[in-house]
Design a protein around this motif. Structure first.
Motif, PDB file in Angstrom:
ATOM      1  N   ASP A 204     137.381 -52.549  78.754  1.00 29.85           N
ATOM      2  CA  ASP A 204     138.141 -52.401  77.607  1.00 29.85           C
ATOM      3  C   ASP A 204     137.608 -51.148  76.970  1.00 29.85           C
ATOM      4  OD1 ASP A 204     139.272 -52.750  74.912  1.00 29.85           O
ATOM      5  OD2 ASP A 204     139.792 -54.578  75.869  1.00 29.85           O
ATOM      6  N   PHE A 205     138.597 -50.180  76.786  1.00 26.78           N
ATOM      7  CA  PHE A 205     138.200 -48.984  75.977  1.00 26.78           C
ATOM      8  C   PHE A 205     138.487 -48.967  74.596  1.00 26.78           C
ATOM      9  CE2 PHE A 205     138.679 -47.220  80.249  1.00 26.78           C
ATOM     10  CZ  PHE A 205     137.546 -46.536  80.439  1.00 26.78           C
ATOM     11  N   LYS A 206     139.069 -50.144  74.063  1.00 25.98           N
ATOM     12  CA  LYS A 206     139.245 -50.383  72.702  1.00 25.98           C
ATOM     13  C   LYS A 206     138.202 -51.210  71.934  1.00 25.98           C
ATOM     14  CE  LYS A 206     144.262 -49.551  73.384  1.00 25.98           C
ATOM     15  NZ  LYS A 206     145.689 -50.439  73.339  1.00 25.98           N
ATOM     16  N   LYS A 207     137.535 -51.884  72.642  1.00 28.19           N
ATOM     17  CA  LYS A 207     136.338 -52.742  72.092  1.00 28.19           C
ATOM     18  C   LYS A 207     135.381 -51.907  71.543  1.00 28.19           C
ATOM     19  CE  LYS A 207     133.203 -54.739  74.163  1.00 28.19           C
ATOM     20  NZ  LYS A 207     132.181 -55.645  75.006  1.00 28.19           N
ATOM     21  N   GLY A 208     134.258 -52.676  70.867  1.00 26.90           N
ATOM     22  CA  GLY A 208     133.293 -51.989  69.998  1.00 26.90           C
ATOM     23  C   GLY A 208     132.202 -51.634  71.208  1.00 26.90           C
ATOM     24  N   CYS A 209     131.049 -51.105  70.630  1.00 20.07           N
ATOM     25  CA  CYS A 209     129.912 -50.929  71.442  1.00 20.07           C
ATOM     26  C   CYS A 209     129.628 -51.915  72.220  1.00 20.07           C
ATOM     27  CB  CYS A 209     128.840 -50.372  70.491  1.00 20.07           C
ATOM     28  SG  CYS A 209     129.108 -48.747  69.588  1.00 20.07           S
ATOM     29  N   TYR A 210     129.066 -51.531  73.705  1.00 12.99           N
ATOM     30  CA  TYR A 210     128.435 -52.126  74.470  1.00 12.99           C
ATOM     31  C   TYR A 210     127.340 -51.345  75.315  1.00 12.99           C
ATOM     32  CZ  TYR A 210     131.955 -50.221  77.620  1.00 12.99           C
ATOM     33  OH  TYR A 210     132.744 -49.447  78.301  1.00 12.99           O
ATOM     34  N   VAL A 211     126.594 -51.985  76.059  1.00 11.75           N
ATOM     35  CA  VAL A 211     125.439 -51.210  76.510  1.00 11.75           C
ATOM     36  C   VAL A 211     126.154 -50.340  77.614  1.00 11.75           C
ATOM     37  CG1 VAL A 211     123.515 -51.472  78.397  1.00 11.75           C
ATOM     38  CG2 VAL A 211     123.868 -53.151  76.654  1.00 11.75           C
ATOM     39  N   GLY A 212     125.819 -48.858  77.845  1.00 14.25           N
ATOM     40  CA  GLY A 212     126.769 -48.159  78.726  1.00 14.25           C
ATOM     41  C   GLY A 212     128.035 -47.517  78.125  1.00 14.25           C
ATOM     42  N   GLN A 213     128.516 -47.881  76.949  1.00 16.93           N
ATOM     43  CA  GLN A 213     129.750 -47.757  76.363  1.00 16.93           C
ATOM     44  C   GLN A 213     129.642 -46.134  76.191  1.00 16.93           C
ATOM     45  OE1 GLN A 213     130.386 -46.708  72.919  1.00 16.93           O
ATOM     46  NE2 GLN A 213     132.599 -46.716  73.064  1.00 16.93           N
ATOM     47  N   GLU A 214     128.791 -45.342  75.795  1.00 13.96           N
ATOM     48  CA  GLU A 214     128.991 -44.070  75.488  1.00 13.96           C
ATOM     49  C   GLU A 214     129.188 -43.265  76.668  1.00 13.96           C
ATOM     50  OE1 GLU A 214     126.273 -40.399  73.172  1.00 13.96           O
ATOM     51  OE2 GLU A 214     125.552 -42.545  73.047  1.00 13.96           O
ATOM     52  N   ASN A 215     128.586 -43.104  77.757  1.00 14.42           N
ATOM     53  CA  ASN A 215     128.831 -42.506  78.876  1.00 14.42           C
ATOM     54  C   ASN A 215     130.140 -42.757  79.443  1.00 14.42           C
ATOM     55  OD1 ASN A 215     126.992 -40.379  78.624  1.00 14.42           O
ATOM     56  ND2 ASN A 215     125.645 -41.663  79.917  1.00 14.42           N
ATOM     57  N   THR A 216     130.486 -43.791  79.489  1.00 11.48           N
ATOM     58  CA  THR A 216     131.464 -44.454  80.135  1.00 11.48           C
ATOM     59  C   THR A 216     133.037 -44.018  79.227  1.00 11.48           C
ATOM     60  OG1 THR A 216     130.624 -46.692  80.675  1.00 11.48           O
ATOM     61  CG2 THR A 216     133.090 -46.479  80.475  1.00 11.48           C
ATOM     62  N   ALA A 217     132.877 -44.188  78.112  1.00  8.49           N
ATOM     63  CA  ALA A 217     134.223 -43.323  77.278  1.00  8.49           C
ATOM     64  C   ALA A 217     134.082 -42.085  77.273  1.00  8.49           C
ATOM     65  CB  ALA A 217     133.891 -43.870  75.881  1.00  8.49           C
ATOM     66  N   ARG A 218     132.979 -41.187  77.350  1.00  9.04           N
ATOM     67  CA  ARG A 218     132.953 -39.828  77.589  1.00  9.04           C
ATOM     68  C   ARG A 218     133.544 -39.242  78.820  1.00  9.04           C
ATOM     69  NH1 ARG A 218     127.704 -38.737  77.212  1.00  9.04           N
ATOM     70  NH2 ARG A 218     127.731 -38.448  75.109  1.00  9.04           N
ATOM     71  N   ILE A 219     133.285 -40.177  80.035  1.00  9.36           N
ATOM     72  CA  ILE A 219     133.893 -39.661  81.323  1.00  9.36           C
ATOM     73  C   ILE A 219     135.461 -39.915  81.106  1.00  9.36           C
ATOM     74  CG2 ILE A 219     134.201 -40.506  83.543  1.00  9.36           C
ATOM     75  CD1 ILE A 219     131.265 -41.190  83.613  1.00  9.36           C
ATOM     76  N   LYS A 220     135.880 -41.113  80.469  1.00  6.32           N
ATOM     77  CA  LYS A 220     137.053 -41.425  80.528  1.00  6.32           C
ATOM     78  C   LYS A 220     137.857 -40.444  79.304  1.00  6.32           C
ATOM     79  CE  LYS A 220     141.128 -43.686  79.938  1.00  6.32           C
ATOM     80  NZ  LYS A 220     142.199 -43.749  81.096  1.00  6.32           N
ATOM     81  N   LEU A 221     137.394 -40.081  78.380  1.00 13.20           N
ATOM     82  CA  LEU A 221     138.281 -39.073  77.192  1.00 13.20           C
ATOM     83  C   LEU A 221     138.053 -37.848  77.703  1.00 13.20           C
ATOM     84  CD1 LEU A 221     136.958 -41.023  73.788  1.00 13.20           C
ATOM     85  CD2 LEU A 221     139.203 -41.298  75.138  1.00 13.20           C
TER      86      LEU A 221
END
Length: 296
Positions: A204-221
């Motif tokens: 879910d790209f709209k939820k708040g922070c979770y473990v590993g979120q930063e790199n996951t969001a960066r790859i997507k965005l």
């Protein structure tokens, strides 16, 4: 899958999380949004490393005052330990109920015969007290019943379901392009988003922070997703875990799971990747087919 077949997935395991902090605890860890999980909906999710690499994947089902986690048995001890480390002082109880509960899978068509059923991935209903849900990754993978082992065969008889070979189910999963087993071979080898978790309803790209979120969001965005985990079909020869895959001497991927249901991390946007072509490893000729549920 035959509408009367049921597959007893004895290589799956069950954890049960309960306690007043459980929902917040999971929300801060997993790649999906725990708020999606209720009596009528289950979700697929993962636990990633702080760098966003794959560690564990599982299905989460609401049950009574807590949550059932359905995961591969080979991963359950590691997942239990990892959750316990993160728990700290949180009011969360983690129980391994794998010796008491079992996972049984059956067809999408059979699920739709239930009176309350809806043709929606993740849709969940109760058979007596036990959850039955349409696989949240892909509804064509069918449904699952999680039930106490003592009640299993009586319930299957009443549901007119007949025990079939588990390998038939896993072969179907592999053909569909969803990894059925040997998930430990993927750990720290690829990013979670490269496991196709967006398409499998696991991020879910709209939820708040979770473990590993930063790199996951960066790859997507930043549109940096250039490799995906894809199924391999061996034309001839033998695969070995970790070996490179070539097309005309150009490396386009690496074998990560080499045994019964093989998968590889493939540079699927590379100009040398052609789904209709044969590819080579050191000792094998293989085919790679991108599932039709991957649109890009």
């Amino acid at each position: 899958m035959n509408i009367k077949n049921v597959y007893i997935l004895d290589d799956r395991a069950i954890l049960y999380l309960n306690g007043e902090d459980t929902k917040e605890f999971l929300q801060n860890l997993i790649s999906n949004d725990i708020n999606k999980v209720n009596q009528n909906n289950s979700c697929f999710s993962s636990l990633l490393s702080p760098q966003g690499k794959f560690l564990y994947e599982f299905i989460i089902i609401k049950h009574k005052s807590g949550y059932i986690i359905d995961c591969e048995k080979s991963q359950v001890d590691g997942l239990y330990k990892q959750l316990s480390i993160y728990k700290l002082r949180s009011k969360v109880e983690i129980l391994n109920l794998s010796n008491e509960f079992v996972v049984a899978a059956f067809s999408h068509e059979k699920f739709l015969t239930f009176e309350e059923a809806k043709d929606i991935s993740g849709f969940t209903l109760k058979y007596r007290e036990d959850p039955i849900f349409l696989d949240p990754r892909n509804k064509h993978l069918g449904a699952r019943l999680i039930i106490n082992l003592e009640k299993l065969y009586l319930s299957l008889k009443k549901l007119d379901l007949h025990d079939a070979n588990m390998n038939e189910y896993y072969s179907f999963s592999h053909k569909l392009g969803i990894v059925p087993k040997d998930l430990n071979k993927l750990q720290n080898k690829l990013f979670g988003i490269e496991c196709n978790y967006e398409e499998l309803n696991g991020i879910d790209f709209k939820k708040g922070c979770y473990v590993g979120q930063e790199n996951t969001a960066r790859i997507k965005l930043k549109n940096k997703l250039s490799k995906r985990l894809l199924p391999i079909n061996v034309v001839e020869g033998e695969l070995n875990e970790g070996e490179s895959i070539y097309y005309n001497d150009n490396e386009i991927g690496k074998v990560l799971i080499d045994k019964q249901y093989p998968f590889a991390l493939i540079k699927y946007l590379d100009e040398n990747f052609n789904e209709k072509a044969n590819f080579n490893t050191k000792n094998a000729i293989i085919k790679i087919e991108k599932p039709n549920w991957i649109k890009s």
